[in-house]
Design a protein around this motif. Structure first.
Motif, short mmCIF file in Angstrom:
data_model
loop_
_atom_site.label_atom_id
_atom_site.label_comp_id
_atom_site.label_asym_id
_atom_site.label_seq_id
_atom_site.Cartn_x
_atom_site.Cartn_y
_atom_site.Cartn_z
N LEU A 1 0.73 -1.08 -0.02
CA LEU A 1 0.18 0.03 0.07
C LEU A 1 0.72 1.30 0.05
O LEU A 1 0.58 2.25 -0.74
N ILE A 2 1.91 1.24 0.68
CA ILE A 2 2.85 2.46 0.76
C ILE A 2 3.71 2.40 -0.23
O ILE A 2 3.95 3.55 -0.68
N ARG B 1 3.08 13.16 4.33
CA ARG B 1 2.16 14.00 4.95
C ARG B 1 1.05 14.25 3.95
O ARG B 1 -0.21 13.92 4.33
N ASP B 2 1.11 14.89 2.91
CA ASP B 2 0.29 15.39 1.78
C ASP B 2 0.07 14.27 0.72
O ASP B 2 -1.31 14.22 0.16
N GLY B 3 0.83 13.09 0.49
CA GLY B 3 0.60 12.11 -0.13
C GLY B 3 0.02 10.92 0.33
O GLY B 3 -1.29 10.52 0.31
N GLU C 1 -6.36 7.31 -0.18
CA GLU C 1 -7.14 6.07 0.16
C GLU C 1 -6.47 4.92 0.89
O GLU C 1 -6.95 4.13 1.70
N ARG C 2 -5.16 4.77 0.26
CA ARG C 2 -4.30 3.88 0.57
C ARG C 2 -3.98 3.81 2.25
O ARG C 2 -3.74 2.82 2.84
N TYR C 3 -4.05 4.93 2.85
CA TYR C 3 -3.73 5.30 4.07
C TYR C 3 -4.90 4.82 4.94
O TYR C 3 -4.63 4.16 6.06
N THR D 1 -6.45 0.68 8.99
CA THR D 1 -7.24 -0.42 9.21
C THR D 1 -6.59 -1.84 9.51
O THR D 1 -6.95 -2.33 10.47
N LEU D 2 -5.41 -1.95 8.77
CA LEU D 2 -4.47 -3.19 8.86
C LEU D 2 -3.78 -3.04 10.22
O LEU D 2 -3.65 -3.94 10.88
#
Length: 96
Positions: A28-29, A63-65, A70-72, A77-78
């Motif tokens: 995700l990251i 911080r801004d990306g 949505e990935r954050y 959640t994980l």
């Protein structure tokens, strides 16, 4: 280039589940602009403590990306249910 640093204190007895969740969270990251690398290391003397280091092109990439993506939400959640307390994130610049 900056390093994002956080000590992740995991709820006792949850290390194996945390490690499995982190394996799902890494992609995700890694797919985001400005991401360079991620390292997660388990403490040698504390089984429920981990060091997270993420290399970014700049602070804004995190911080801004990432944090506004949505990935954050999926990352949160994980992983966030495992933290006790929530980690403090710090940023470090270029080597001296």
């Amino acid at each position: 280039m900056i390093l994002e640093h956080a000590l992740l204190a995991i709820k006792p007895g949850q290390s194996a589940a945390f490690e499995a969740a982190m394996a799902k969270a890494r992609p995700l990251i890694a797919a985001l602009p400005g991401f360079r690398s991620i390292a997660v290391r388990k403490a040698c003397e504390s089984p429920d403590l981990y060091l997270l280091i993420v290399e970014w092109e700049d602070i804004a990439s995190h911080r801004d990306g990432f944090r506004l993506s949505e990935r954050y939400g999926e990352w949160r959640t994980l992983l966030h249910p495992f933290y006790e307390p929530m980690p403090v994130v710090s940023y470090f610049g270029e080597p001296l």
